[in-house]
Motif scaffolding. Structure first.
Motif, mmCIF file in Angstrom:
data_model
loop_
_atom_site.group_PDB
_atom_site.id
_atom_site.type_symbol
_atom_site.label_atom_id
_atom_site.label_comp_id
_atom_site.label_asym_id
_atom_site.label_seq_id
_atom_site.Cartn_x
_atom_site.Cartn_y
_atom_site.Cartn_z
ATOM 1 N N UNK A 185 0.834 -1.201 0.000
ATOM 2 C CA UNK A 185 0.000 0.000 0.000
ATOM 3 C C UNK A 185 0.865 1.246 0.000
ATOM 4 N N UNK A 186 0.261 2.357 -0.432
ATOM 5 C CA UNK A 186 1.023 3.602 -0.562
ATOM 6 C C UNK A 186 0.104 4.763 -0.213
ATOM 7 N N UNK A 187 0.600 5.693 0.562
ATOM 8 C CA UNK A 187 -0.201 6.845 0.989
ATOM 9 C C UNK A 187 0.026 8.010 0.041
ATOM 10 N N UNK A 188 -1.087 8.606 -0.460
ATOM 11 C CA UNK A 188 -0.972 9.727 -1.395
ATOM 12 C C UNK A 188 -1.914 10.841 -0.953
ATOM 13 N N UNK A 189 -1.391 12.055 -0.850
ATOM 14 C CA UNK A 189 -2.196 13.197 -0.422
ATOM 15 C C UNK A 189 -2.594 14.020 -1.650
ATOM 16 N N UNK A 190 -3.886 14.302 -1.841
ATOM 17 C CA UNK A 190 -4.316 15.090 -2.997
ATOM 18 C C UNK A 190 -3.842 16.536 -2.875
ATOM 19 N N UNK A 191 -3.856 17.277 -3.994
ATOM 20 C CA UNK A 191 -3.332 18.639 -3.965
ATOM 21 C C UNK A 191 -4.347 19.647 -3.444
ATOM 22 N N UNK A 192 -3.831 20.816 -3.112
ATOM 23 C CA UNK A 192 -4.669 21.984 -2.877
ATOM 24 C C UNK A 192 -4.660 22.805 -4.160
ATOM 25 N N UNK A 193 -5.844 23.093 -4.706
ATOM 26 C CA UNK A 193 -5.942 23.784 -5.990
ATOM 27 C C UNK A 193 -6.402 25.214 -5.754
ATOM 28 N N UNK A 194 -5.655 26.174 -6.261
ATOM 29 C CA UNK A 194 -5.986 27.582 -6.101
ATOM 30 C C UNK A 194 -5.755 28.313 -7.412
ATOM 31 N N UNK A 195 -6.293 29.500 -7.500
ATOM 32 C CA UNK A 195 -6.094 30.327 -8.681
ATOM 33 C C UNK A 195 -4.872 31.238 -8.540
ATOM 34 N N UNK A 196 -4.118 31.065 -7.475
ATOM 35 C CA UNK A 196 -2.894 31.845 -7.269
ATOM 36 C C UNK A 196 -1.920 30.989 -6.462
ATOM 37 N N UNK A 197 -0.626 31.155 -6.661
ATOM 38 C CA UNK A 197 0.338 30.326 -5.926
ATOM 39 C C UNK A 197 0.310 30.656 -4.444
ATOM 40 N N UNK A 198 0.220 29.626 -3.619
ATOM 41 C CA UNK A 198 0.128 29.836 -2.175
ATOM 42 C C UNK A 198 0.926 28.744 -1.470
ATOM 43 N N UNK A 199 2.098 29.114 -0.939
ATOM 44 C CA UNK A 199 2.934 28.177 -0.206
ATOM 45 C C UNK A 199 2.920 28.592 1.258
ATOM 46 N N UNK A 200 2.216 27.850 2.117
ATOM 47 C CA UNK A 200 2.135 28.234 3.533
ATOM 48 C C UNK A 200 3.516 28.299 4.178
ATOM 49 N N UNK A 201 3.713 29.286 5.052
ATOM 50 C CA UNK A 201 4.981 29.431 5.758
ATOM 51 C C UNK A 201 5.225 28.241 6.663
ATOM 52 N N UNK A 202 6.458 27.757 6.666
ATOM 53 C CA UNK A 202 6.830 26.693 7.584
ATOM 54 C C UNK A 202 6.361 25.317 7.178
ATOM 55 N N UNK A 203 5.800 25.164 5.974
ATOM 56 C CA UNK A 203 5.334 23.861 5.533
ATOM 57 C C UNK A 203 6.116 23.417 4.292
ATOM 58 N N UNK A 204 6.395 22.138 4.247
ATOM 59 C CA UNK A 204 7.143 21.587 3.131
ATOM 60 C C UNK A 204 6.159 21.052 2.099
ATOM 61 N N UNK A 205 6.382 21.393 0.849
ATOM 62 C CA UNK A 205 5.555 20.840 -0.213
ATOM 63 C C UNK A 205 6.408 19.898 -1.049
ATOM 64 N N UNK A 206 5.745 18.900 -1.605
ATOM 65 C CA UNK A 206 6.446 17.946 -2.452
ATOM 66 C C UNK A 206 6.536 18.460 -3.878
ATOM 67 N N UNK A 207 5.499 19.158 -4.341
ATOM 68 C CA UNK A 207 5.501 19.657 -5.712
ATOM 69 C C UNK A 207 4.509 20.807 -5.849
ATOM 70 N N UNK A 208 4.775 21.688 -6.789
ATOM 71 C CA UNK A 208 3.878 22.796 -7.120
ATOM 72 C C UNK A 208 3.806 22.885 -8.636
ATOM 73 N N UNK A 209 2.608 22.715 -9.178
ATOM 74 C CA UNK A 209 2.413 22.770 -10.613
ATOM 75 C C UNK A 209 1.529 23.964 -10.957
ATOM 76 N N UNK A 210 1.847 24.614 -12.077
ATOM 77 C CA UNK A 210 1.006 25.673 -12.628
ATOM 78 C C UNK A 210 0.587 25.224 -14.026
ATOM 79 N N UNK A 211 -0.713 25.069 -14.252
ATOM 80 C CA UNK A 211 -1.215 24.572 -15.525
ATOM 81 C C UNK A 211 -2.199 25.564 -16.137
#
Length: 305
Positions: A185-211
């Motif tokens: 088994x493998x754990x996968x977290x879905x993304x947060x989708x926004x209309x503007x880039x938003x990287x919360x302070x103090x949090x690590x992200x695995x990836x950020x895509x702009x499409x």
């Protein structure tokens, strides 16, 4: 020779003891999952691949809602008599619902032209896209984010939507640090989708895509079909203005009804006749067909008996 025989006699008990120890470990050992580091070899790469696949599938979804929107826009255009804002229509409306395609006094024709229909169709596509994107992204979609272009080719209309701004997909790190090695088994977290880039302070992200979610869809429809409805309505007006109006309108309704198109008409008030013309054009997305709704002002040339 005596020493060798003794050592040979000791091996079987040792082997049996080792086997018993292994069996006890497996049967009586802990059933808990093995604890692993959060990022073991290959884990981050697997997350990145899953995240990329998740983001890229949005292109497929956008093409699908482009198809839905193209049909919904056709339904809306027909229901409003070929105009986008009926309140600004020069010939007016009947009960603020049905567009008048002419006024008898003062004489004013407002029958739809192909140029007018193409111009009014595009904002209906944009409006439908807004609705579907809001539903999909739960309020995070960009509004009025498309430049809509139409290309007619071989009795089909190609709708091209160019996104003006991108959508952003922010993927968090893995949500768990344990894996079931037995079941894989493998754990996968879905993304947060926004209309503007938003990287919360103090949090690590695995990836950020702009499409930029462009789309291209094909509508099996030509706006010439809508223009022909307007031409038949004008023919009804010109013919029935010289005859007894009610019987003439009924005759024209029967004349224009074919297996591919049904005409319905009823007298409204003050010499206003409302029409509903249904194109029997099926589609794979909705259980309805394009309907053109409009009204004609046809005063009698002589008093109705």
């Amino acid at each position: 020779m005596i020493t060798s025989k003794k050592s040979q006699m000791l091996w079987p008990p040792l082997t049996i003891g080792l086997l018993v120890g292994i069996l006890v470990f497996f049967f009586l050992g802990s059933d808990e999952l093995y604890s692993l580091p959060e990022y073991v070899v290959g884990t981050r790469a697997q997350h990145v691949l899953l995240q990329e696949a998740y983001a890229q599938k949005e292109y497929t979804y956008t093409d699908l809602i482009g198809k839905y929107s193209s049909w919904q826009a056709l339904f809306d255009l027909g229901a409003n008599g070929g105009v986008y804002d009926p309140r600004s229509h020069p010939c007016g409306q009947v009960q603020n619902e049905i567009v008048l395609w002419n006024r008898a006094s003062p004489a004013r024709p407002c029958f739809p032209t192909k140029e007018m229909l193409v111009k009014n169709y595009s904002p209906y596509v944009q409006k439908a896209m807004n609705t579907y994107l809001l539903r999909h992204y739960l309020g995070e979609a960009l509004q009025d984010n498309y430049r809509i272009s139409l290309i007619e080719k071989e009795n089909n209309t190609h709708i091209i939507g160019i996104a003006l701004k991108p959508m952003y997909y922010t993927f968090p790190p893995p949500s768990a640090s344990k894996a079931d090695l037995g079941k894989g088994s493998f754990s996968f977290s879905p993304p947060t989708v926004t209309s503007h880039p938003n990287i919360p302070d103090g949090k690590i992200i695995t990836a950020l895509y702009a499409l930029k979610l462009d789309f291209h869809t094909q509508l099996p429809y030509s706006f010439d079909q809508f223009v022909v409805v307007g031409q038949k309505a004008n023919e009804t007006l010109q013919t029935c203005a010289l005859e007894e109006v009610r019987s003439c309108v009924e005759r024209k309704k029967t004349e224009f009804t074919t297996p591919d198109q049904t005409w319905e008409v009823q007298i409204f008030a003050n010499d206003i006749y409302t029409f509903k013309v249904t194109d029997h054009l099926s589609n794979p997305y909705f259980e309805k067909e394009p309907v053109y709704a409009f009204a004609l002002h046809i005063p009698p040339s002589q008093p109705t008996p």
